[in-house]
Design a protein around this motif. Structure first.
Motif, PDB file in Angstrom:
ATOM      1  N   ALA A 123      67.482 -65.093 100.405  1.00  0.00           N
ATOM      2  CA  ALA A 123      68.432 -64.149 100.985  1.00  0.00           C
ATOM      3  C   ALA A 123      68.263 -64.130 102.498  1.00  0.00           C
ATOM      4  CB  ALA A 123      68.198 -62.748 100.421  1.00  0.00           C
ATOM      5  N   GLY A 124      69.384 -63.991 103.207  1.00  0.00           N
ATOM      6  CA  GLY A 124      69.344 -63.884 104.654  1.00  0.00           C
ATOM      7  C   GLY A 124      69.515 -65.226 105.332  1.00  0.00           C
ATOM      8  N   GLU A 125      69.309 -65.238 106.648  1.00  0.00           N
ATOM      9  CA  GLU A 125      69.462 -66.473 107.402  1.00  0.00           C
ATOM     10  C   GLU A 125      68.737 -66.366 108.741  1.00  0.00           C
ATOM     11  OE1 GLU A 125      73.617 -66.997 108.058  1.00  0.00           O
ATOM     12  OE2 GLU A 125      73.804 -65.290 109.408  1.00  0.00           O
ATOM     13  N   GLY A 126      68.408 -67.519 109.291  1.00  0.00           N
ATOM     14  CA  GLY A 126      67.871 -67.597 110.639  1.00  0.00           C
ATOM     15  C   GLY A 126      66.461 -67.083 110.839  1.00  0.00           C
ATOM     16  N   TYR A 127      65.654 -66.983 109.770  1.00  0.00           N
ATOM     17  CA  TYR A 127      64.281 -66.501 109.926  1.00  0.00           C
ATOM     18  C   TYR A 127      63.437 -67.526 110.675  1.00  0.00           C
ATOM     19  CZ  TYR A 127      65.660 -63.330 106.151  1.00  0.00           C
ATOM     20  OH  TYR A 127      66.300 -62.397 105.370  1.00  0.00           O
ATOM     21  N   PRO A 128      62.415 -67.075 111.402  1.00  0.00           N
ATOM     22  CA  PRO A 128      61.464 -68.037 111.973  1.00  0.00           C
ATOM     23  C   PRO A 128      60.740 -68.793 110.855  1.00  0.00           C
ATOM     24  CG  PRO A 128      61.214 -65.873 112.993  1.00  0.00           C
ATOM     25  CD  PRO A 128      62.096 -65.687 111.794  1.00  0.00           C
ATOM     26  N   LEU A 129      60.332 -70.011 111.162  1.00  0.00           N
ATOM     27  CA  LEU A 129      59.574 -70.846 110.231  1.00  0.00           C
ATOM     28  C   LEU A 129      58.109 -70.827 110.642  1.00  0.00           C
ATOM     29  CD1 LEU A 129      59.413 -73.044 107.963  1.00  0.00           C
ATOM     30  CD2 LEU A 129      59.868 -74.735 109.766  1.00  0.00           C
ATOM     31  N   VAL A 130      57.207 -70.747 109.668  1.00  0.00           N
ATOM     32  CA  VAL A 130      55.767 -70.791 109.940  1.00  0.00           C
ATOM     33  C   VAL A 130      55.141 -71.845 109.036  1.00  0.00           C
ATOM     34  CG1 VAL A 130      53.587 -69.526 109.888  1.00  0.00           C
ATOM     35  CG2 VAL A 130      55.684 -68.359 110.613  1.00  0.00           C
ATOM     36  N   GLY A 154      60.124 -61.226 106.862  1.00  0.00           N
ATOM     37  CA  GLY A 154      61.189 -61.996 107.477  1.00  0.00           C
ATOM     38  C   GLY A 154      60.754 -63.305 108.089  1.00  0.00           C
ATOM     39  N   TYR A 155      59.892 -64.039 107.400  1.00  0.00           N
ATOM     40  CA  TYR A 155      59.491 -65.387 107.797  1.00  0.00           C
ATOM     41  C   TYR A 155      59.625 -66.316 106.595  1.00  0.00           C
ATOM     42  CZ  TYR A 155      57.447 -63.361 112.018  1.00  0.00           C
ATOM     43  OH  TYR A 155      57.272 -62.708 113.218  1.00  0.00           O
ATOM     44  N   VAL A 156      59.891 -67.571 106.865  1.00  0.00           N
ATOM     45  CA  VAL A 156      59.813 -68.603 105.838  1.00  0.00           C
ATOM     46  C   VAL A 156      58.545 -69.398 106.117  1.00  0.00           C
ATOM     47  CG1 VAL A 156      60.834 -70.722 104.938  1.00  0.00           C
ATOM     48  CG2 VAL A 156      62.282 -68.737 105.421  1.00  0.00           C
ATOM     49  N   VAL A 157      57.703 -69.536 105.100  1.00  0.00           N
ATOM     50  CA  VAL A 157      56.376 -70.117 105.278  1.00  0.00           C
ATOM     51  C   VAL A 157      56.255 -71.386 104.447  1.00  0.00           C
ATOM     52  CG1 VAL A 157      53.901 -69.716 105.110  1.00  0.00           C
ATOM     53  CG2 VAL A 157      55.445 -67.798 105.615  1.00  0.00           C
ATOM     54  N   ALA A 158      55.823 -72.472 105.089  1.00  0.00           N
ATOM     55  CA  ALA A 158      55.595 -73.740 104.407  1.00  0.00           C
ATOM     56  C   ALA A 158      54.113 -74.073 104.509  1.00  0.00           C
ATOM     57  CB  ALA A 158      56.437 -74.845 105.035  1.00  0.00           C
ATOM     58  N   SER A 159      53.392 -73.978 103.389  1.00  0.00           N
ATOM     59  CA  SER A 159      51.958 -74.231 103.363  1.00  0.00           C
ATOM     60  C   SER A 159      51.706 -75.597 102.750  1.00  0.00           C
ATOM     61  CB  SER A 159      51.249 -73.140 102.553  1.00  0.00           C
ATOM     62  OG  SER A 159      49.845 -73.301 102.614  1.00  0.00           O
ATOM     63  N   LEU A 384      57.614 -64.958 118.155  1.00  0.00           N
ATOM     64  CA  LEU A 384      58.719 -65.634 117.475  1.00  0.00           C
ATOM     65  C   LEU A 384      59.962 -64.768 117.330  1.00  0.00           C
ATOM     66  CD1 LEU A 384      56.905 -67.617 114.617  1.00  0.00           C
ATOM     67  CD2 LEU A 384      57.626 -68.436 116.861  1.00  0.00           C
ATOM     68  N   LYS A 385      59.781 -63.467 117.277  1.00  0.00           N
ATOM     69  CA  LYS A 385      60.927 -62.564 117.137  1.00  0.00           C
ATOM     70  C   LYS A 385      61.247 -61.800 118.415  1.00  0.00           C
ATOM     71  CE  LYS A 385      60.500 -61.775 112.135  1.00  0.00           C
ATOM     72  NZ  LYS A 385      60.365 -60.756 111.067  1.00  0.00           N
ATOM     73  N   GLY A 386      60.370 -61.921 119.406  1.00  0.00           N
ATOM     74  CA  GLY A 386      60.602 -61.193 120.651  1.00  0.00           C
ATOM     75  C   GLY A 386      60.563 -59.703 120.486  1.00  0.00           C
ATOM     76  N   ASP A 387      59.767 -59.230 119.531  1.00  0.00           N
ATOM     77  CA  ASP A 387      59.650 -57.801 119.252  1.00  0.00           C
ATOM     78  C   ASP A 387      58.643 -57.190 120.228  1.00  0.00           C
ATOM     79  OD1 ASP A 387      59.298 -55.256 118.275  1.00  0.00           O
ATOM     80  OD2 ASP A 387      59.072 -55.859 116.177  1.00  0.00           O
ATOM     81  N   ALA A 388      59.132 -56.651 121.319  1.00  0.00           N
ATOM     82  CA  ALA A 388      58.259 -56.133 122.373  1.00  0.00           C
ATOM     83  C   ALA A 388      57.391 -54.981 121.888  1.00  0.00           C
ATOM     84  CB  ALA A 388      59.095 -55.695 123.572  1.00  0.00           C
ATOM     85  N   ASP A 389      57.855 -54.237 120.886  1.00  0.00           N
ATOM     86  CA  ASP A 389      57.074 -53.113 120.373  1.00  0.00           C
ATOM     87  C   ASP A 389      55.735 -53.589 119.788  1.00  0.00           C
ATOM     88  OD1 ASP A 389      59.058 -51.367 121.108  1.00  0.00           O
ATOM     89  OD2 ASP A 389      59.950 -51.241 119.107  1.00  0.00           O
ATOM     90  N   LYS A 390      55.718 -54.818 119.255  1.00  0.00           N
ATOM     91  CA  LYS A 390      54.492 -55.310 118.627  1.00  0.00           C
ATOM     92  C   LYS A 390      53.436 -55.696 119.657  1.00  0.00           C
ATOM     93  CE  LYS A 390      56.107 -54.582 114.631  1.00  0.00           C
ATOM     94  NZ  LYS A 390      56.735 -55.597 113.834  1.00  0.00           N
ATOM     95  N   ALA A 391      53.854 -55.913 120.894  1.00  0.00           N
ATOM     96  CA  ALA A 391      52.877 -56.236 121.932  1.00  0.00           C
ATOM     97  C   ALA A 391      51.883 -55.104 122.132  1.00  0.00           C
ATOM     98  CB  ALA A 391      53.596 -56.564 123.239  1.00  0.00           C
ATOM     99  N   ALA A 392      52.306 -53.871 121.832  1.00  0.00           N
ATOM    100  CA  ALA A 392      51.414 -52.720 121.993  1.00  0.00           C
ATOM    101  C   ALA A 392      50.221 -52.801 121.038  1.00  0.00           C
ATOM    102  CB  ALA A 392      52.185 -51.419 121.762  1.00  0.00           C
ATOM    103  N   TYR A 393      50.396 -53.489 119.905  1.00  0.00           N
ATOM    104  CA  TYR A 393      49.307 -53.644 118.948  1.00  0.00           C
ATOM    105  C   TYR A 393      48.282 -54.672 119.413  1.00  0.00           C
ATOM    106  CZ  TYR A 393      52.175 -50.976 115.659  1.00  0.00           C
ATOM    107  OH  TYR A 393      52.900 -49.994 115.042  1.00  0.00           O
ATOM    108  N   LEU A 394      48.617 -55.380 120.491  1.00  0.00           N
ATOM    109  CA  LEU A 394      47.741 -56.408 121.039  1.00  0.00           C
ATOM    110  C   LEU A 394      47.201 -56.021 122.414  1.00  0.00           C
ATOM    111  CD1 LEU A 394      50.014 -59.428 120.068  1.00  0.00           C
ATOM    112  CD2 LEU A 394      48.014 -58.601 118.817  1.00  0.00           C
ATOM    113  N   ASP A 395      47.512 -54.811 122.866  1.00  0.00           N
ATOM    114  CA  ASP A 395      47.032 -54.293 124.144  1.00  0.00           C
ATOM    115  C   ASP A 395      45.887 -53.335 123.846  1.00  0.00           C
ATOM    116  OD1 ASP A 395      46.677 -53.528 126.745  1.00  0.00           O
ATOM    117  OD2 ASP A 395      48.508 -52.324 126.870  1.00  0.00           O
ATOM    118  N   LEU A 396      44.672 -53.872 123.771  1.00  0.00           N
ATOM    119  CA  LEU A 396      43.545 -53.130 123.212  1.00  0.00           C
ATOM    120  C   LEU A 396      42.326 -53.189 124.115  1.00  0.00           C
ATOM    121  CD1 LEU A 396      43.791 -54.737 119.651  1.00  0.00           C
ATOM    122  CD2 LEU A 396      44.814 -52.566 120.349  1.00  0.00           C
ATOM    123  N   VAL A 397      41.457 -52.176 124.004  1.00  0.00           N
ATOM    124  CA  VAL A 397      40.138 -52.305 124.610  1.00  0.00           C
ATOM    125  C   VAL A 397      39.415 -53.422 123.863  1.00  0.00           C
ATOM    126  CG1 VAL A 397      40.013 -49.909 125.362  1.00  0.00           C
ATOM    127  CG2 VAL A 397      39.150 -50.525 123.083  1.00  0.00           C
TER     128      VAL A 397
END
Length: 438
Positions: A123-130, A154-159, A384-397
């Motif tokens: 279902a859906g379209e245009g997901y990032p590939l991992v 929302g990713y398509v994963v090929a292992s 991959l999604k340009g989700d700027a809100d997630k950058a806050a989870y990587l701004d850590l002591v």
């Protein structure tokens, strides 16, 4: 089975043994109550499908005698690669949610359970590939906990099952050294063609927006694919790629200068191997041209830490690079799925308890998996999604133990609040997160 094997097996299995081991569920989707926020599964249903790919005309490393004179023409073959693909599926998808996988012993087949429905309609379209690339040895299910988790977001994963490097096909190490990055790049191209053709997966994902996740030798391959070139010394190792076949990945070579593939935007490397054995130096690592997150245990005795993974991170290029460290964790930090119940036995021919391939002496595996799911989600969403809100989870002591929990009664943060974002009070312990580059 020896008495030692029986006593090291979980009690529920040992009691049920009457000539064969009872089947276990072996869930890969466990979420602990103290899991960090972004470890939670997403809202999408997940499907899973097996793909059989063939990369034609590849050098057949196993047919080359390293002790004989170099042949005028190197032997070639059509290289088979099995891929397990996890993807967003239609809401309400129902069906078989089990997977069959072999253990580290290479002979025992077990059942894994998760949430992905076998062959569900996408279902859906245009997901990032991992792309996911396992260790040596390993298989396409080793990081299945992570593959299924991010597919729900929302990713398509090929292992990839890397031929000559799985539990069932483990062969000369030179094949893994030469083929690991080549396999990753071939699967990327094959997945791009699948998405561009008609059929179930047409348009489902965008191969022009791809991430790469590698563990151990998969991390070694990810560094090459990202633009890191190996040393001249490693090309000449007598136990490595025979007759200089590894030279295609040497820093400064024409073949390696063609990397990275512009479709790969970022990579995550768990415990990447090679610095400890002289495959990397500052010159080669300066060739990395995409942002990378490195994940390691500070007591990694396979890839090493200070002179291994940490040294790779320190010498990587000026691109943004992060290092997440499980303090006192070993080589298995974050990447392998929980040890299947059937793996808790001492294998005489291997010389170790098979469960050790998946577990850690200090850290709980599910806890490590949940932390990895959290950080990989934040990293991929940001890059991959340009989700700027997630950058806050990587701004850590840097040191999680130094984080201060300081909240107002209404739940808002006080000015001196420095606790790791996404972690509940008291749960961010024993971790370090460091960032370098612009």
């Amino acid at each position: 089975m020896t008495q030692r094997a029986i006593t090291t097996m979980p009690l529920a299995l040992a009691l049920g043994m009457t000539g064969s081991v009872l089947m276990a569920d072996n869930p890969i989707d466990t979420q602990l109550p103290n899991a960090p926020e972004l470890a939670a599964y997403g809202e999408m249903a997940v499907g899973v499908r097996q793909l059989e790919l063939v990369n034609p005309g590849q050098v057949e490393i196993l047919s080359i005698d390293p002790t004989a004179d170099k042949p005028e023409t190197l032997p070639t073959y059509d290289r088979p690669l099995t891929v397990e693909m996890w993807y967003p599926a239609q809401a309400g998808a129902a069906g078989d949610t089990t997977m069959k996988a072999f253990l580290r012993d290479g002979t025992t087949e077990v059942t894994l359970t998760g949430r992905a429905v076998r062959d569900a309609a996408p279902a859906g379209e245009g997901y990032p590939l991992v792309l996911i690339s396992h260790g040596y040895p390993g298989n396409r299910f080793l990081l299945s906990h992570l593959a299924e988790n991010i597919a729900s977001k929302g990713y398509v994963v090929a292992s990839i099952d890397h031929t000559d490097s799985t539990y069932r096909t483990q062969a000369a190490f030179g094949s893994t050294l030469v083929n690991r990055s080549l396999d990753q790049l071939f699967v990327l191209e094959a997945m791009a063609q699948i998405a561009g053709a008609g059929g179930d997966f047409a348009g489902l994902y965008d191969a022009e927006n791809t991430g790469l996740i590698g563990y151990s030798m998969g991390g070694y391959g990810a560094i090459i694919t990202a633009g890191g070139g190996v040393t001249a010394a490693s090309v000449a190792y007598p136990w490595g790629g025979p007759h200089g076949t590894l030279a295609i990945h040497q820093a400064g070579s024409d073949t390696h200068n063609a990397l990275p593939d512009a479709r790969i935007k970022t990579a995550v490397a768990f415990g990447p191997w090679g610095m400890n054995a002289g495959f990397w130096d500052a010159e080669g690592l300066a060739g990395i041209q995409i942002p990378m997150m490195f994940i390691a245990g500070s007591e990694d005795d396979t890839s090493l830490y200070e002179n291994g993974v940490r040294a790779i991170w320190e010498n990587a290029s000026d691109m943004p690079h992060a290092l997440l460290t499980y303090v006192n964790g070993g080589h298995n930090s974050g990447a392998p799925m929980p040890a299947p119940a059937e793996s808790f036995y001492f294998n005489e021919s291997k010389g170790f308890d098979i469960s050790e391939h998946y577990s850690d002496p200090v850290w709980d595996t599910v806890r490590m998996n949940n932390i990895a799911q959290h950080f990989v989600t934040a990293w991929l969403d940001d890059h991959l999604k340009g989700d700027a809100d997630k950058a806050a989870y990587l701004d850590l002591v840097e040191d999680s133990n130094a984080g201060v929990w300081s909240m107002n009664e209404d739940g808002t943060e006080k000015e001196d609040h420095t606790y790791w974002k996404g972690f509940r009070q008291g749960t961010a312990k024993g971790l370090k997160y460091e960032v370098k580059g612009k």
